[in-house]
Design an enzyme around this catalytic site. Structure first.
Site, PDB file in Angstrom:
ATOM      1  N   HIS A  79      16.271 -19.395 -13.951  1.00 46.20           N
ATOM      2  CA  HIS A  79      15.497 -19.859 -15.111  1.00 46.20           C
ATOM      3  C   HIS A  79      16.164 -19.376 -16.396  1.00 46.20           C
ATOM      4  CE1 HIS A  79      12.200 -20.531 -17.914  1.00 46.20           C
ATOM      5  NE2 HIS A  79      12.170 -19.231 -18.185  1.00 46.20           N
ATOM      6  N   ASP A 108      34.512 -36.625 -38.989  1.00 42.88           N
ATOM      7  CA  ASP A 108      34.287 -36.231 -37.599  1.00 42.88           C
ATOM      8  C   ASP A 108      34.514 -34.737 -37.521  1.00 42.88           C
ATOM      9  OD1 ASP A 108      34.300 -36.007 -34.691  1.00 42.88           O
ATOM     10  OD2 ASP A 108      34.622 -38.166 -34.681  1.00 42.88           O
ATOM     11  N   TRP A 144      19.414 -12.389 -14.888  1.00 46.75           N
ATOM     12  CA  TRP A 144      20.491 -13.042 -15.654  1.00 46.75           C
ATOM     13  C   TRP A 144      21.408 -11.992 -16.267  1.00 46.75           C
ATOM     14  CZ3 TRP A 144      21.997 -13.382 -20.903  1.00 46.75           C
ATOM     15  CH2 TRP A 144      21.227 -12.644 -21.803  1.00 46.75           C
ATOM     16  N   SER A 170      33.667 -23.247 -22.832  1.00 47.15           N
ATOM     17  CA  SER A 170      33.047 -24.344 -23.573  1.00 47.15           C
ATOM     18  C   SER A 170      32.510 -23.855 -24.915  1.00 47.15           C
ATOM     19  CB  SER A 170      31.915 -24.939 -22.719  1.00 47.15           C
ATOM     20  OG  SER A 170      31.053 -25.697 -23.520  1.00 47.15           O
ATOM     21  N   SER A 171      31.809 -22.715 -24.896  1.00 48.66           N
ATOM     22  CA  SER A 171      31.219 -22.208 -26.135  1.00 48.66           C
ATOM     23  C   SER A 171      32.288 -21.821 -27.142  1.00 48.66           C
ATOM     24  CB  SER A 171      30.363 -20.975 -25.855  1.00 48.66           C
ATOM     25  OG  SER A 171      29.243 -21.337 -25.120  1.00 48.66           O
ATOM     26  N   HIS A 254      23.367  -8.861 -27.209  1.00 52.72           N
ATOM     27  CA  HIS A 254      22.550  -8.889 -28.405  1.00 52.72           C
ATOM     28  C   HIS A 254      23.008  -9.918 -29.423  1.00 52.72           C
ATOM     29  CE1 HIS A 254      18.872  -7.820 -30.170  1.00 52.72           C
ATOM     30  NE2 HIS A 254      19.483  -7.994 -31.307  1.00 52.72           N
ATOM     31  N   GLU A 256      24.366 -12.537 -28.633  1.00 55.60           N
ATOM     32  CA  GLU A 256      23.940 -13.779 -27.973  1.00 55.60           C
ATOM     33  C   GLU A 256      22.515 -14.154 -28.373  1.00 55.60           C
ATOM     34  OE1 GLU A 256      25.222 -16.060 -26.101  1.00 55.60           O
ATOM     35  OE2 GLU A 256      23.396 -17.024 -25.355  1.00 55.60           O
ATOM     36  N   TYR A 258      21.150 -13.626 -31.137  1.00 50.46           N
ATOM     37  CA  TYR A 258      21.179 -14.213 -32.481  1.00 50.46           C
ATOM     38  C   TYR A 258      21.916 -15.543 -32.506  1.00 50.46           C
ATOM     39  CZ  TYR A 258      19.022  -9.924 -33.829  1.00 50.46           C
ATOM     40  OH  TYR A 258      18.149  -8.892 -33.922  1.00 50.46           O
ATOM     41  N   SER A 269      15.171 -23.876 -42.324  1.00 51.31           N
ATOM     42  CA  SER A 269      15.473 -23.837 -43.751  1.00 51.31           C
ATOM     43  C   SER A 269      15.815 -25.224 -44.302  1.00 51.31           C
ATOM     44  CB  SER A 269      16.641 -22.887 -44.019  1.00 51.31           C
ATOM     45  OG  SER A 269      16.340 -21.605 -43.531  1.00 51.31           O
ATOM     46  N   HIS A 303      19.710  -0.853 -27.720  1.00 47.19           N
ATOM     47  CA  HIS A 303      18.240  -0.834 -27.708  1.00 47.19           C
ATOM     48  C   HIS A 303      17.694  -1.565 -26.482  1.00 47.19           C
ATOM     49  CE1 HIS A 303      18.123  -4.680 -30.386  1.00 47.19           C
ATOM     50  NE2 HIS A 303      17.994  -5.010 -29.141  1.00 47.19           N
ATOM     51  N   HIS A 304      18.562  -2.265 -25.737  1.00 51.94           N
ATOM     52  CA  HIS A 304      18.150  -2.829 -24.457  1.00 51.94           C
ATOM     53  C   HIS A 304      18.218  -1.767 -23.357  1.00 51.94           C
ATOM     54  CE1 HIS A 304      18.289  -7.026 -25.920  1.00 51.94           C
ATOM     55  NE2 HIS A 304      19.233  -6.559 -26.697  1.00 51.94           N
ATOM     56  N   THR A 329      15.337 -10.083 -41.740  1.00 51.44           N
ATOM     57  CA  THR A 329      14.465 -11.061 -41.080  1.00 51.44           C
ATOM     58  C   THR A 329      13.192 -11.251 -41.896  1.00 51.44           C
ATOM     59  OG1 THR A 329      15.316 -10.172 -39.019  1.00 51.44           O
ATOM     60  CG2 THR A 329      13.519 -11.738 -38.859  1.00 51.44           C
ATOM     61  N   LYS A 332      13.771 -13.488 -44.801  1.00 53.92           N
ATOM     62  CA  LYS A 332      13.775 -14.910 -44.450  1.00 53.92           C
ATOM     63  C   LYS A 332      12.350 -15.450 -44.352  1.00 53.92           C
ATOM     64  CE  LYS A 332      17.012 -16.835 -42.278  1.00 53.92           C
ATOM     65  NZ  LYS A 332      17.974 -17.106 -43.341  1.00 53.92           N
ATOM     66  N   ARG A 451       8.066  -6.380 -15.278  1.00 55.51           N
ATOM     67  CA  ARG A 451       8.555  -7.760 -15.213  1.00 55.51           C
ATOM     68  C   ARG A 451       9.297  -7.975 -13.896  1.00 55.51           C
ATOM     69  NH1 ARG A 451      13.821  -7.791 -19.214  1.00 55.51           N
ATOM     70  NH2 ARG A 451      13.994  -9.906 -18.449  1.00 55.51           N
TER      71      ARG A 451
END
Lengths: 538, 280
Positions: A79, A108, A144, A170-171, A254, A256, A258, A269, A303-304, A329, A332, A451
């Site tokens: 998932h 293009d 994951w 790809s990314s 991390h 990732e 963002y 925006s 922090h993870h 943040t 924003k 979890r």
């Protein structure tokens, strides 16, 4: 020759190739490739969503009713992988592909053939990944995050690693293309500080992608060699360190996070000023906030890992750095609210999703601030509180922004208006059920439910059942979205104007609806008053 | 969140409440402003868009105020971290080892005296284990101890510790990463193979405190609970003496406690049939 064929089409300025295979599989057109990305992402959204339905069905009540625990773990793992790498990221790349050239007045993308390659890698990557579910030994079931040693117990490590490599390639190619396009292909007069915030957010995101995807590739390659070639990078018995993987993974992971939210900031925006009919508040502050968040994302990874036994100094550093993120943040969020203040607002579907984004993403931000406080995180960590947190920022954050962007530009893409009634049905169902789905998970986490467990004590039964009901109905609500899109593409009779929304500004609204196959073959003449940020003073 | 039952656990609880309060207040202000904007500045009410798009004073204010709030929160949190990291002055050491899918507890020392051969495995109780099998037909609500539902949160042999003693836990794992979490103690700590982590607690109230493994560790991650039974010091000392007597019998028994995977000698007395056999 294939290349000659497409080349001819470029030359004679006609529309798309009539041959289906040539048009879609060999496309070098940013709009077609953007469409491919978006369709692929929608497909993955439903595949990943079906895994979530299995999870919520099993968690509907205590006791195991449907699946074995190992399969449950495969579902949670797949998932996440499918939603992150298959749904959210390709959706943003698709929106970027479609809209960045239109927004900066480019004909293009800078590297059209690489663009084709970066898309067509993805179906193979996901075929590889999803095929593991049908192979002996099953799919990856170690989460994951792929923490060793657990992830190395699976039989599908090689498939997982190669799939991640392909997604990474790809990314990276997509990111290079976006940077090259934005830096080199802007129409004369489209200064960097006149670009739409969405383009800015993608420019910054692309740098993040290039910085961290190779780190992920390195980490999973070490997993591969640990599994099959006898190395001991993460094997304590061989002198390695399982925690090293977590440091490397979250140095990717991390940023990732963002990567999945900065383009969403950009989309919102664009949408809020359009429907408030008022320029965005603090344009430069918005751009600077995105850049600050991107910078900070590199120095908060641990922090993870507050519960892995970091030294006191490490806990304090990562706690402070993480808390700092609240400042840009917050800027924003305040700026979005100020953009609405004093405006002349209407509430079409894109605006509704954008407003829901601001509110619900902020709730996810609040729980993020709470999680940043390390002593409290000793309780929150790996509980359902975390699950609630990241689903608020990713579902009601990233995915709501993607949906908002889709409704916003769908008339430009198809030339037809979508059904506003069904769009609003989709919105109200989504926003109600997503909260029924995720809000009770905060309570479950605070009550002590870990979890990634397939079964739980009866004390957690009520909130789990509420959450599951919300989950089924939220999932079903997304079928309305598909219906609205199909209707808009093939059945809608209502023609869209070139400037679809009354308050819309920017170059994308100066081209016809639907956007012709080729646009801006000659650079447009930029009139600052046509741009959303033509006159920037602050 | 639970306030917990240890000397340190109110730190996490207090910080959670302060942070939640701050978030609720900011939330009311921000969302309140948003809803006012949405009602006042509607085109359908004839609102005409204004032109302004920045206000330096306002921007400075709403950057500064969050910074001040964050400094206060950071100050509070740092205090909690410092006390948590300080395991000195502990009077007892327990080694916790995570395995797929059970915990092992070894009593290392108590009041300065080393303890020999007191250690045992602790895993899901048989009743929960039978009930949790796929389509077992058994009702999770029926799994009770003293009228309290213990489905998936009961073990065959709990960790017994004294109250009012600072206990140092040294936590590690034998196979994959686990995480030892008892919410009432206020923290969780990862159990990682090859690494020994330290944490401490000083339980204030006698009672039975339950928790679960908090780091995904494979198929039975959801089925390796933790039960800590906190008893008064005298009762604990008596229990410990009993365990030591059992572990060091005069008979020429095999050296049981040395191997972590062997059936723990100390588990024989009460729960031997349960501690054998079932693996999920």
């Amino acid at each position: 020759m294939a290349h000659d064929a497409t080349h001819d089409h470029h030359d004679d300025h006609h529309g798309a190739p009539s041959n289906f295979f040539v048009r879609w599989c060999m496309s070098t057109n940013h709009k077609d490739i953007g469409t491919l990305y978006l369709v692929f992402s929608l497909l993955m959204f439903f595949i990943g969503g079906s895994f979530a339905m299995v999870i919520r069905a099993e968690l509907f009540k205590p006791g195991l009713q449907l699946v074995q625990p190992y399969f449950f773990n495969e579902m949670t793992t797949m998932h996440a992988l499918v939603m992150i790498f298959g749904a959210v990221m390709p959706a943003f790349v698709g929106l970027g592909n479609w809209m960045i050239p239109l927004m900066i007045g480019a004909p293009d993308m800078a590297l059209p053939r690489m663009n084709n390659l970066s898309f067509w890698i993805l179906p193979f990557a996901f075929a590889l990944l999803l095929s593991t579910l049908f192979l002996p030994g099953g799919g990856p079931a170690g989460g994951w995050t792929m923490y060793p040693p657990l992830s190395l117990q699976g039989d599908s490590v090689a498939y997982l690693v190669f799939a991640v490599h392909l997604m990474g390639i790809s990314s990276i190619m997509g990111a290079i293309n976006i940077i090259a396009t934005i830096l080199n292909m802007r129409a004369p007069g489209m200064d960097l500080l006149k670009m739409p915030v969405f383009v800015w957010s993608w420019l910054i995101t692309a740098f993040l992608l290039i910085a961290v995807m190779p780190v992920l590739a390195g980490a999973v390659t070490m997993l591969l060699t640990d599994k099959y070639f006898g190395t001991s990078f993460f094997n304590a018995a061989g002198g390695g360190d399982p925690v090293l993987f977590q440091h490397i993974f979250w140095f990717f992971g991390h940023p990732e996070v963002y990567i999945m939210i900065l383009p969403a900031f950009g989309l919102v925006s664009e949408i809020i000023p359009t429907f408030a009919r008022k320029p965005i508040f603090g344009y430069k502050a918005m751009v600077f906030a995105i850049a600050s968040i991107a910078f900070l994302s590199f120095i908060v990874w641990a922090h993870h890992m507050f519960a892995v036994g970091l030294p006191l100094g490490g806990e304090i550093f990562f706690m402070y750095a993480t808390m700092l993120i609240a400042v840009p943040t917050g800027v924003k969020v305040f700026n979005w609210v100020s953009t609405m203040w004093g405006g002349s607002m209407t509430f079409e579907t894109p605006m509704l999703f954008a407003i829901a984004f601001v509110i619900l993403f902020t709730i996810g931000g609040f729980s993020g601030l709470m999680l940043a406080l390390a002593p409290a995180d000793f309780q929150y960590h790996d509980s359902y509180f975390v699950v609630a947190h990241f689903h608020y920022v990713l579902v009601t954050g990233a995915i709501f922004a993607i949906i908002a962007g889709t409704y916003y530009w769908l008339p430009k893409w198809t030339g037809h208006m979508y059904s506003e009634f069904w769009g609003k049905m989709h919105f109200w169902n989504s926003v109600v059920w997503v909260n029924v789905l995720f809000f009770p998970q905060h309570f479950l986490g605070l009550a002590g439910m870990p979890r990634r467990i397939p079964d739980y004590n009866v004390a957690f039964a009520n909130f789990n059942m509420i959450s599951s009901i919300g989950g089924f109905l939220f999932g079903a609500s997304q079928l309305i979205f598909v219906g609205v899109i199909i209707h808009a593409v093939w059945f809608s009779k209502k023609k869209a104007l070139d400037r679809v929304w009354e308050g819309a500004k920017g170059l994308e609204w100066t081209v016809p609806s639907p956007a012709p196959f080729h646009t801006f073959e000659l650079p447009p003449v930029i009139h600052d008053e046509e741009l959303a940020h033509g006159h920037v003073e602050d | 969140m639970t306030r917990g039952a240890s000397e340190w656990s109110p730190e996490a609880y207090f910080l959670n409440n302060v942070a939640l309060g701050v978030c609720v207040v900011i939330g009311i202000l921000v969302f309140g402003a948003m809803f006012i904007a949405m009602f006042r500045f509607r085109k359908s009410r004839g609102a005409v868009a204004e032109k302004w798009s920045h206000n330096t004073m306002l921007e400075i204010v709403w950057t500064t105020i969050p910074v001040i709030i964050l400094i206060v929160l950071a100050y509070l949190a740092t205090g909690g971290l410092r006390t948590f990291a300080d395991t000195t002055g502990s009077e007892m050491t327990v080694k916790v080892t995570g395995y797929q899918w059970k915990w092992r507890y070894d009593y290392v020392d108590y009041k300065g005296k080393a303890i020999e051969k007191v250690g045992f495995m602790s895993k899901l109780d048989r009743e929960s284990d039978e009930t949790r099998q796929l389509n077992s037909g058994l009702d999770p609500n029926a799994v009770q101890v003293d009228g309290y539902n213990t489905y998936l949160i009961n073990v065959d042999k709990p960790l017994v510790v004294p109250v009012g003693v600072k206990i140092r836990f040294v936590i590690t794992a034998g196979d994959v990463i686990h995480s030892w979490w008892v919410p009432a103690l206020g923290w969780k700590m990862d159990a990682i193979p090859g690494i020994v982590n330290a944490a401490w607690t000083n339980i204030t109230e006698p009672g039975v405190y339950r928790g679960q493994c908090a780091e995904l560790c494979g198929q039975d991650h959801g089925f390796m609970p933790i039960v800590v039974k906190a008893v008064p010091k005298e009762e604990f000392e008596k229990w410990l003496a009993d365990q030591q007597a059992q572990a060091n019998p005069p008979a020429p028994a095999a050296p049981a406690a040395a191997s972590t995977t062997a059936a723990p000698a100390t588990a024989q007395a009460t729960d031997a049939p349960v501690s054998q056999g079932h693996q999920g």
